[in-house]
Enzyme design. Structure first.
Site, PDB file in Angstrom:
ATOM      1  N   LEU A  27       0.869  -1.114  -0.043  1.00 46.63           N
ATOM      2  CA  LEU A  27      -0.027   0.013   0.008  1.00 46.63           C
ATOM      3  C   LEU A  27       0.989   1.147   0.052  1.00 46.63           C
ATOM      4  CD1 LEU A  27      -2.970   0.672   2.189  1.00 46.63           C
ATOM      5  CD2 LEU A  27      -1.284   2.544   2.129  1.00 46.63           C
ATOM      6  N   ILE A  28       0.751   2.132  -1.087  1.00 43.93           N
ATOM      7  CA  ILE A  28       1.463   3.450  -1.123  1.00 43.93           C
ATOM      8  C   ILE A  28       0.504   4.529  -0.887  1.00 43.93           C
ATOM      9  CG2 ILE A  28       3.024   4.515  -2.410  1.00 43.93           C
ATOM     10  CD1 ILE A  28       3.657   1.786  -3.882  1.00 43.93           C
ATOM     11  N   GLY A  34      -0.213   8.871  -1.042  1.00 45.97           N
ATOM     12  CA  GLY A  34       0.326  10.019  -2.095  1.00 45.97           C
ATOM     13  C   GLY A  34       0.646   9.620  -3.146  1.00 45.97           C
ATOM     14  N   SER A  37      -0.872  10.444  -6.420  1.00 46.48           N
ATOM     15  CA  SER A  37      -1.064  11.260  -7.244  1.00 46.48           C
ATOM     16  C   SER A  37      -0.279  11.817  -8.505  1.00 46.48           C
ATOM     17  CB  SER A  37      -2.037  12.244  -6.987  1.00 46.48           C
ATOM     18  OG  SER A  37      -1.182  13.292  -6.375  1.00 46.48           O
ATOM     19  N   GLY A  66       4.518  12.648  -8.728  1.00 43.11           N
ATOM     20  CA  GLY A  66       6.010  12.472  -8.353  1.00 43.11           C
ATOM     21  C   GLY A  66       6.299  11.222  -7.686  1.00 43.11           C
ATOM     22  N   ILE A  67       7.027  11.184  -6.505  1.00 42.19           N
ATOM     23  CA  ILE A  67       7.371   9.871  -6.162  1.00 42.19           C
ATOM     24  C   ILE A  67       6.445   8.656  -5.726  1.00 42.19           C
ATOM     25  CG2 ILE A  67       9.116   8.751  -4.318  1.00 42.19           C
ATOM     26  CD1 ILE A  67      10.361  11.482  -3.916  1.00 42.19           C
ATOM     27  N   GLY A  68       5.618   9.211  -5.376  1.00 46.32           N
ATOM     28  CA  GLY A  68       4.368   8.106  -5.055  1.00 46.32           C
ATOM     29  C   GLY A  68       3.844   7.558  -6.395  1.00 46.32           C
ATOM     30  N   TYR A  83       8.254  22.244   7.954  1.00 43.94           N
ATOM     31  CA  TYR A  83       8.445  21.052   7.044  1.00 43.94           C
ATOM     32  C   TYR A  83       9.595  20.301   7.496  1.00 43.94           C
ATOM     33  CZ  TYR A  83       9.604  18.316   3.031  1.00 43.94           C
ATOM     34  OH  TYR A  83       9.646  17.251   2.022  1.00 43.94           O
TER      35      TYR A  83
END
Length: 293
Positions: free
Chosen positions: A21-22, A24, A26, A28-30, A165
């Site tokens: 399960l991953i 984020g 939508s 980029g890296i995910g 951040y």
């Protein structure tokens, strides 16, 4: 009052593919990690807060010739997290790995940020990671699975105008570093992946028009110096691609004995190394002060 967590029944070995399960996914890296995992034979549950934003994910999967199970998961909503994890177990009977990738950038400084701004960033980047990890851990124990969290070099080196951040990423790294030996006693591997500059993500995730004149009050000159320096790094072609960063996630998934801390480039290793050998903090302060001078 604390209670002892129940132990799910160990998963019976089978020829079924392992399930990851991953969060984020939508962009980029995910997104890149979801496609790479599916290509490597993992049954990949790609989650995102807003499934109406899944077009790029679907297109990337189609182009790669792989199938993804795309589901809704908002890391800031415990009910959403529980529903997603329970759904995976109901449909597939196992969970072998989780990649915490969902996150949010933020550009600001303490005097100008509101406490609401700060709490929102912490909610996504820190508490969201813990919510997903807590829900998944019983099932990762059952499979001897892997808990992987995408942090940042900003989880090691504090950076100007990225205070909240970096604070969130520091917190995640501290939590996972502390959790890792505990989880290992029950067969769960814990790793963090530390990207440096990744193309498109910095600008897209900040919600700030870096080309506009930004009034930061007494911090305006320092902020513009930081933006000038940082946009060159992110936008001049030297930043890493999301697919390149996702290779480190695959390393954490596939290595026989994955390292706890995995950087995604030689630059990231050098940058993090500056901090890890900087006993009195002077090397980092000299470095980052130059960014805002």
């Amino acid at each position: 009052m604390s209670t002892t967590p129940s132990s799910p029944s160990p998963v019976t070995p089978s020829t079924a593919p392992r399930t990851v399960l991953i969060t984020g996914t939508s962009s980029g890296i995910g997104l890149a990690a979801a496609v790479a995992a599916a290509r490597a034979g993992w049954r990949t549950v790609a989650t995102l807060r807003d499934t109406s934003r899944a077009d790029a994910l679907r297109q990337a999967a189609a182009e790669a010739g792989v199938e993804l199970d795309i589901r809704q998961l908002d890391v800031t909503d415990e009910a959403s997290v529980t529903a997603a994890v329970d759904g995976v177990l109901a449909d597939y009977g196992r969970l072998d790995a989780v990649v915490n990738n969902a996150g949010a950038g933020h550009l600001g400084t303490l005097e100008n940020d509101t406490m609401e701004d700060i709490r929102k960033v912490m909610e996504v980047n820190f508490f969201g990671v813990l919510t997903v990890s807590k829900a998944a851990l019983p099932h990762l124990r059952a499979t001897g699975g892997r808990l992987i969290t995408v942090t940042s070099v900003g989880g090691v080196v504090g950076q100007p105008f990225n205070e909240v951040y970096c604070a969130a990423k520091f917190a995640v790294e501290g939590y996972m570093e502390s959790l890792a030996p505990v989880a290992r006693t029950l067969g769960v591997s814990v790793s963090v992946v530390e990207p440096g500059a990744v193309a498109t993500e910095f600008v897209n995730n900040l919600g700030v028009d870096l080309g506009a004149a930004i009034d930061a009050g007494p911090y305006t000159a320092a902020l513009h110096s930081y933006i000038d320096r940082t946009t060159k790094q992110f936008l001049d072609g030297s930043a890493q691609t999301p697919a390149g960063a996702a290779e480190a996630v695959m390393e954490a998934l596939h290595s026989d004995r994955p390292a706890f801390r995995i950087q995604t480039t030689d630059w990231a290793r050098s940058f993090v190394g500056t901090k890890l050998t900087d006993v009195d903090g002077s090397a980092v302060q000299d470095l980052t002060t130059a960014w805002v001078a």
